[in-house]
Design an enzyme around this catalytic site. Sequence first.
Site, short mmCIF file in Angstrom:
data_model
loop_
_atom_site.label_atom_id
_atom_site.label_comp_id
_atom_site.label_asym_id
_atom_site.label_seq_id
_atom_site.Cartn_x
_atom_site.Cartn_y
_atom_site.Cartn_z
N GLY A 97 7.94 -22.17 35.26
CA GLY A 97 6.55 -22.59 35.32
C GLY A 97 5.70 -21.52 35.95
O GLY A 97 6.02 -20.33 35.91
N SER A 98 4.61 -21.93 36.57
CA SER A 98 3.65 -20.98 37.12
C SER A 98 4.16 -20.38 38.43
O SER A 98 4.93 -21.00 39.17
CB SER A 98 2.30 -21.66 37.36
OG SER A 98 2.40 -22.59 38.43
N GLU A 108 11.78 -18.72 36.84
CA GLU A 108 11.23 -18.06 35.65
C GLU A 108 9.73 -18.36 35.66
O GLU A 108 9.31 -19.46 35.33
CB GLU A 108 11.89 -18.59 34.38
CG GLU A 108 13.36 -18.23 34.25
CD GLU A 108 13.60 -16.74 34.07
OE1 GLU A 108 12.66 -16.02 33.66
OE2 GLU A 108 14.72 -16.29 34.36
N LEU A 109 8.96 -17.37 36.07
CA LEU A 109 7.54 -17.60 36.33
C LEU A 109 6.67 -16.98 35.24
O LEU A 109 7.09 -16.84 34.11
CB LEU A 109 7.20 -17.06 37.72
CG LEU A 109 8.08 -17.62 38.85
CD1 LEU A 109 7.70 -17.00 40.19
CD2 LEU A 109 7.99 -19.14 38.91
N CYS A 119 5.26 -17.28 28.06
CA CYS A 119 5.21 -16.28 29.12
C CYS A 119 5.25 -14.86 28.56
O CYS A 119 4.86 -13.92 29.26
CB CYS A 119 6.38 -16.47 30.09
SG CYS A 119 6.35 -18.04 30.96
N GLU A 133 -2.24 -14.67 34.02
CA GLU A 133 -1.61 -15.13 32.78
C GLU A 133 -2.54 -16.12 32.11
O GLU A 133 -2.75 -17.23 32.60
CB GLU A 133 -0.27 -15.80 33.08
CG GLU A 133 0.45 -16.28 31.84
CD GLU A 133 1.78 -16.95 32.16
OE1 GLU A 133 2.73 -16.77 31.39
OE2 GLU A 133 1.85 -17.67 33.19
#
Length: 475
Positions: free
Chosen positions: A227-228, A247-248, A281, A375
Amino acid sequence: MDVRTFWLAGRPATGDSQLTVTNPHDGRDVGRYSVPTDAQVEEAVAAAHAVAGQAAALPAHVRAEALAHVSRRIAERADEIAHLITAENGKPIFWARGEVTRAIATFRFAAEETRRWSGGVQRLDTEPAAAGRLAYVSRLPYGPVLAITPFNFPLNLVAHKVAPAIAVGAPVIVKPAPATPLTSLLLGELLAETDLPAGMFSVLPVENERASVLVEDPRLPVVSFTGSAPVGYAIADQIPRKHVTLELGGNAAAVVLSDADLDWAAQRVALFSNYQAGQSCIAVQRVIVERPVYDAFVERLLPAVGGLVTGDPADEKTQVGPLVSIHAAERVEQWVQEAVDGGARVLAGGTREGATYAPTVLADVPGDAKVLREEVFGPVMVLQPAANIDEAYAMVNDSRYGLQAGVFTRSLDAAFRANRELEVGGVIIGDVPSYRADQMPYGGVKDSGIGREGLHSAMTDYTYEKVMVLTGLSL
């Protein structure tokens, strides 16, 4: 409308409340699901903790066959699952089918890795004091995994957490994104068909504000989050003694050098800035082009963007669908307007209709604009000319993110230089940064995360190395 059950320690269950999932494209109800109570959440955690020893001791063939079964069943129900993804996520059916195909492979890869997963030996008699000694080195699971999954890939990113956990013998509790829980619940149905022990998996569609209880519970020693960055780092700060994989976000750059095939580069950049409505992403966000070919590239790019089919995600021809919500589309609209107010030019797109934002190309974007620094997670790309390869690579690195980058070039030297210099977890030569093979290591540096996915990599991440020394052997 039927109410979908959730999965509590491998069995279907219902709580005392329900929520409805709506289609981002037209707002219609897609399905209702039951929400676990606090007592049921506790029951799921207790079951995962209780079965951890049994799970770790499961024979490899049992774990592998369970994963292979899920792979086969996803393939058998592929059309149904793809349409469910499209309905709850808004992802065009073309891309949803691709996600299903990838998930089939992800579970198959996990089954294969399970059969290969084994210990190793090391002779210790390289020194006189260790004569007759041999080390057996194995990997054991830390324990149950809490998998917090995002909305943008509601099947395959869940698979990338569930499959490696089962592969190493770790119970797993899935906390799906509130916008897209139905696909995870269907996956739970397939897992329930296997011979995995009760307690090996749960799928708990709880609201985000209730996730802290799961995050903090010491019986869940591994937290895997996608996520963020702000949420991910908040989780890591909340549980400093746990094993956390993050996992950003990303701010993916595609570099187009002067020797590139401009037609290929333009087609790929156009499509993969806008696939999943930019909600990936590794969607192309920054496009850095060497100045000698900048104008020629833009001449090819704009028609390619304009030719993308935007519309109903259920239509087989649609390439760009809505964002996950009107709120998400409004945020993208605000970020683009901020850039325009600062002097940016809109070369394509820049309009919103409901939850759909048109594929957008920006130039002359101010250096501090959110669409350049953060992002955007929407169908927006920023064009940036670079004087030469030195400046182009420096511009890629001028970001707090470092997930993947793409470099369009025919030069082997430029390719290896990119691999050496670019501060990212993956470099894709000759294509966009959006390429991912599900069996390869995947993850980033800087604010793009901690740890790696990809089946073998995630299996390593969920386990610790253990050494047993045998003594008095004749080697």
